[in-house]
Motif scaffolding. Structure first.
Motif, PDB file in Angstrom:
ATOM      1  N   GLU A  91      22.356  44.010   9.031  1.00 33.84           N
ATOM      2  CA  GLU A  91      22.145  44.124  10.476  1.00 33.84           C
ATOM      3  C   GLU A  91      21.035  45.106  10.825  1.00 33.84           C
ATOM      4  N   ARG A  92      20.659  45.094  12.107  1.00 32.29           N
ATOM      5  CA  ARG A  92      19.602  45.989  12.575  1.00 32.29           C
ATOM      6  C   ARG A  92      20.228  47.298  13.012  1.00 32.29           C
ATOM      7  N   VAL A  93      19.888  48.353  12.341  1.00 36.85           N
ATOM      8  CA  VAL A  93      20.463  49.651  12.680  1.00 36.85           C
ATOM      9  C   VAL A  93      19.347  50.655  12.934  1.00 36.85           C
ATOM     10  N   SER A  94      19.707  51.720  13.616  1.00 33.91           N
ATOM     11  CA  SER A  94      18.739  52.797  13.833  1.00 33.91           C
ATOM     12  C   SER A  94      19.463  54.125  13.692  1.00 33.91           C
ATOM     13  N   VAL A  95      18.697  55.195  13.628  1.00 33.00           N
ATOM     14  CA  VAL A  95      19.290  56.527  13.550  1.00 33.00           C
ATOM     15  C   VAL A  95      18.795  57.339  14.740  1.00 33.00           C
ATOM     16  N   LEU A  96      19.482  58.437  15.010  1.00 29.45           N
ATOM     17  CA  LEU A  96      19.078  59.321  16.092  1.00 29.45           C
ATOM     18  C   LEU A  96      18.005  60.281  15.592  1.00 29.45           C
ATOM     19  N   LYS A  97      17.020  60.538  16.422  1.00 30.89           N
ATOM     20  CA  LYS A  97      15.965  61.526  16.159  1.00 30.89           C
ATOM     21  C   LYS A  97      15.389  61.463  14.742  1.00 30.89           C
ATOM     22  N   PRO A  98      14.874  60.299  14.339  1.00 31.38           N
ATOM     23  CA  PRO A  98      14.298  60.229  12.984  1.00 31.38           C
ATOM     24  C   PRO A  98      13.071  61.115  12.829  1.00 31.38           C
ATOM     25  N   GLU A  99      12.450  61.484  13.961  1.00 33.55           N
ATOM     26  CA  GLU A  99      11.216  62.285  13.898  1.00 33.55           C
ATOM     27  C   GLU A  99      11.435  63.680  13.303  1.00 33.55           C
ATOM     28  N   TYR A 100      12.683  64.129  13.226  1.00 37.24           N
ATOM     29  CA  TYR A 100      12.944  65.437  12.638  1.00 37.24           C
ATOM     30  C   TYR A 100      12.900  65.404  11.104  1.00 37.24           C
ATOM     31  N   GLY A 101      12.956  64.206  10.524  1.00 40.35           N
ATOM     32  CA  GLY A 101      12.835  64.083   9.074  1.00 40.35           C
ATOM     33  C   GLY A 101      14.056  64.536   8.302  1.00 40.35           C
ATOM     34  N   ASN A 102      15.213  64.561   8.957  1.00 35.61           N
ATOM     35  CA  ASN A 102      16.427  65.023   8.282  1.00 35.61           C
ATOM     36  C   ASN A 102      17.093  63.932   7.439  1.00 35.61           C
ATOM     37  N   GLU A 103      16.628  62.725   7.574  1.00 34.24           N
ATOM     38  CA  GLU A 103      17.256  61.566   6.931  1.00 34.24           C
ATOM     39  C   GLU A 103      18.752  61.501   7.254  1.00 34.24           C
ATOM     40  N   PRO A 104      19.085  61.331   8.527  1.00 32.96           N
ATOM     41  CA  PRO A 104      20.495  61.266   8.926  1.00 32.96           C
ATOM     42  C   PRO A 104      21.194  60.048   8.328  1.00 32.96           C
ATOM     43  N   HIS A 105      22.502  60.191   8.072  1.00 30.26           N
ATOM     44  CA  HIS A 105      23.262  59.090   7.480  1.00 30.26           C
ATOM     45  C   HIS A 105      24.354  58.565   8.399  1.00 30.26           C
ATOM     46  N   VAL A 106      24.154  58.741   9.704  1.00 33.17           N
ATOM     47  CA  VAL A 106      24.993  58.044  10.676  1.00 33.17           C
ATOM     48  C   VAL A 106      24.096  57.009  11.348  1.00 33.17           C
ATOM     49  N   PHE A 107      24.429  55.732  11.135  1.00 31.25           N
ATOM     50  CA  PHE A 107      23.578  54.656  11.609  1.00 31.25           C
ATOM     51  C   PHE A 107      24.182  54.013  12.851  1.00 31.25           C
ATOM     52  N   TYR A 108      23.344  53.677  13.796  1.00 34.95           N
ATOM     53  CA  TYR A 108      23.819  53.143  15.077  1.00 34.95           C
ATOM     54  C   TYR A 108      23.384  51.704  15.277  1.00 34.95           C
ATOM     55  N   ILE A 109      24.291  50.923  15.874  1.00 33.12           N
ATOM     56  CA  ILE A 109      23.959  49.569  16.309  1.00 33.12           C
ATOM     57  C   ILE A 109      23.923  49.605  17.832  1.00 33.12           C
ATOM     58  N   GLY A 110      22.913  49.007  18.421  1.00 33.74           N
ATOM     59  CA  GLY A 110      22.875  48.852  19.871  1.00 33.74           C
ATOM     60  C   GLY A 110      22.478  50.088  20.641  1.00 33.74           C
ATOM     61  N   LEU A 111      21.599  50.905  20.087  1.00 30.81           N
ATOM     62  CA  LEU A 111      21.113  52.071  20.834  1.00 30.81           C
ATOM     63  C   LEU A 111      20.108  51.619  21.889  1.00 30.81           C
TER      64      LEU A 111
END
Lengths: 175, 258
Positions: free
Chosen positions: B233-253
């Motif tokens: 599926e198509r997922v995104s993360v919050l604030k990718p510009e910080y470069g933290n490589e977050p591992h909570v993925f969101y659907i429908g942002l």
């Protein structure tokens, strides 16, 4: 020996003092896993602390060990995905009303009681323009989500007066 | 030896090609890269989370369960997970709020305490938030005493017996996921319910969500739901510009979410 060496001895003594103090003060289980000093430098015992943290929510299977008919009713109705603890775990310890001390007999730590307020049901069933109008049931697929306007739908009456909250249907006339 | 111009160019070209090929062949093969030839994806154990915002109704049962499970005092304004409400009005104004971390749920159309008519709302959504368990956690880097760390399976934890409560990590988290615990007097944060996931249970918030909006699992395990969603599926993360490589993925942002 020349007096010029004296500061060197002072520096060496300082280094030795630092190293000895470090050995004494830093706990022995402080280490970096996988050589990762940037992110994994920690006391290894701390991981065990978090693993040993008590589990409190035990789910409907735990409650169903005693409340067999209610669990059956729940599983046959629209509230089958709602855990008992969602509604029955009390954040206010004074509202605890379970007849048997669960902590004593099974080490269960949450305060179980009954909340009959409309506020509890409104958390899901109050109509909001941006609240999803359908939800996905693992068995039935897309299901319409029942929402009401709390100001118009029998205001000031307890939801449980008419609704059977466990079967997610209406209470039968016989009862 | 006599060399014609033609032969010189020919031999020169051979020599250049001959030196370039072995250099590229000598690229260092990391163990992970070698393993990827055998297994189609990494076998590294790593916890990750998926939040489907299209399913979230804002009941706040997750926030309630989290507080009770993790002994975060219920009536204090700190939380490990909370639900934010984003409402865009028809005049374009965006209102964001999260009253009491939504631990009592959303029962009224009253963003920021001001009741508005349903007809004024253009769109809105609920966004559950929690610690992103970053691959490169900026909160860990700033800890002066080594009291916060990332476990081997990717969960960022706080050592309560070692934390001095300086608060650097709290101010350094781009997701505002950390807070000062009023009882232990240390920094505190979501642990992905480390005591539950390591025993094979779901996290308290995942268990309490009746709508299946939250999922926690191993990112590289083909059996886990998280893997299935992330790989299809198509997922995104919050604030990718910080470069933290977050591992909570969101659907429908939405672009109004921050």
């Amino acid at each position: 020996m020349s007096h010029a060496w004296r500061p060197v001895f002072v520096v060496l003594a300082a280094i030795v003092f630092f190293l000895v103090a470090r050995v004494i003060l830093v706990p022995s289980d402080f280490s970096a896993k996988n050589g990762d000093y940037k992110y994994q430098w920690h006391r290894l015992s701390s991981e065990q602390y978090w693993k040993d943290f008590p589990v409190k929510h035990k789910g409907m299977e735990f409650c169903g060990m005693c409340h067999v008919p209610i669990l059956e009713k729940l599983k046959g109705g629209g509230h089958q995905n709602v855990q008992c603890e969602n509604c029955h775990a009390m954040f206010n310890p004074e509202k605890k009303s379970h007849p048997i001390d669960l902590k004593e007999i099974s080490g269960y730590l949450l305060n179980i009681g009954t909340d009959r307020s409309r506020e509890l049901c409104k958390r899901c069933h109050a109509e909001l323009p941006y609240r999803p109008s359908t939800y996905t049931d693992p068995k039935k697929g897309t299901v319409k989500f029942k929402m009401i306007d709390p100001d118009k739908h029998n205001p000031s009456m307890e939801c449980a007066m008419c609704h059977d909250v466990h079967s997610a249907g209406f209470k039968t006339a016989a009862k | 030896m006599n060399l014609s111009r033609r032969e010189l160019l020919k031999m020169g070209l051979v020599a250049v090609c001959g030196t370039v090929i072995p250099l590229s062949a000598l690229e260092i093969l990391t163990p992970e890269a070698a393993a990827s030839l055998i297994h189609p994806f990494s076998k590294k154990k790593r916890w990750a989370f998926v939040v489907d915002t299209t399913k979230c109704v804002g009941c706040g049962m997750c926030a309630k369960a989290c507080k009770l499970e993790n002994e975060v005092p219920f009536d204090t304004e700190v939380q490990r997970t909370w639900i934010e409400r984003y409402v865009q009005l028809k005049d374009g104004k965006v209102i964001i709020d999260s009253p009491q971390g939504a631990r009592y749920g959303y029962t009224k159309n009253d963003p920021q305490g001001k009741e508005i008519k349903d007809s004024e709302v253009a769109k809105g959504l609920f966004v559950p938030k929690l610690c992103n368990q970053c691959e490169k956690p900026s909160c860990v880097q700033v800890c002066p005493v080594g009291a916060t760390y990332k476990t081997e399976d990717g969960v960022v934890l706080v050592d309560r017996g070692w934390c001095i409560g300086c608060g650097y990590c709290i101010t350094n988290c781009p997701y505002f996921a950390r807070f000062f615990h009023p009882i232990t007097n240390t920094a505190d944060k979501c642990t992905f319910c480390y005591h539950r996931i390591t025993k094979g249970l779901n996290t308290a918030c995942v268990d309490s969500c009746a709508f299946g909006a939250r999922k926690c699992g191993l990112i590289n395990d083909p059996e886990s739901e998280v893997f299935k969603i992330l790989s299809t599926e198509r997922v995104s993360v919050l604030k990718p510009e910080y470069g933290n490589e977050p591992h909570v993925f969101y659907i429908g942002l939405d672009h109004i979410v921050r």
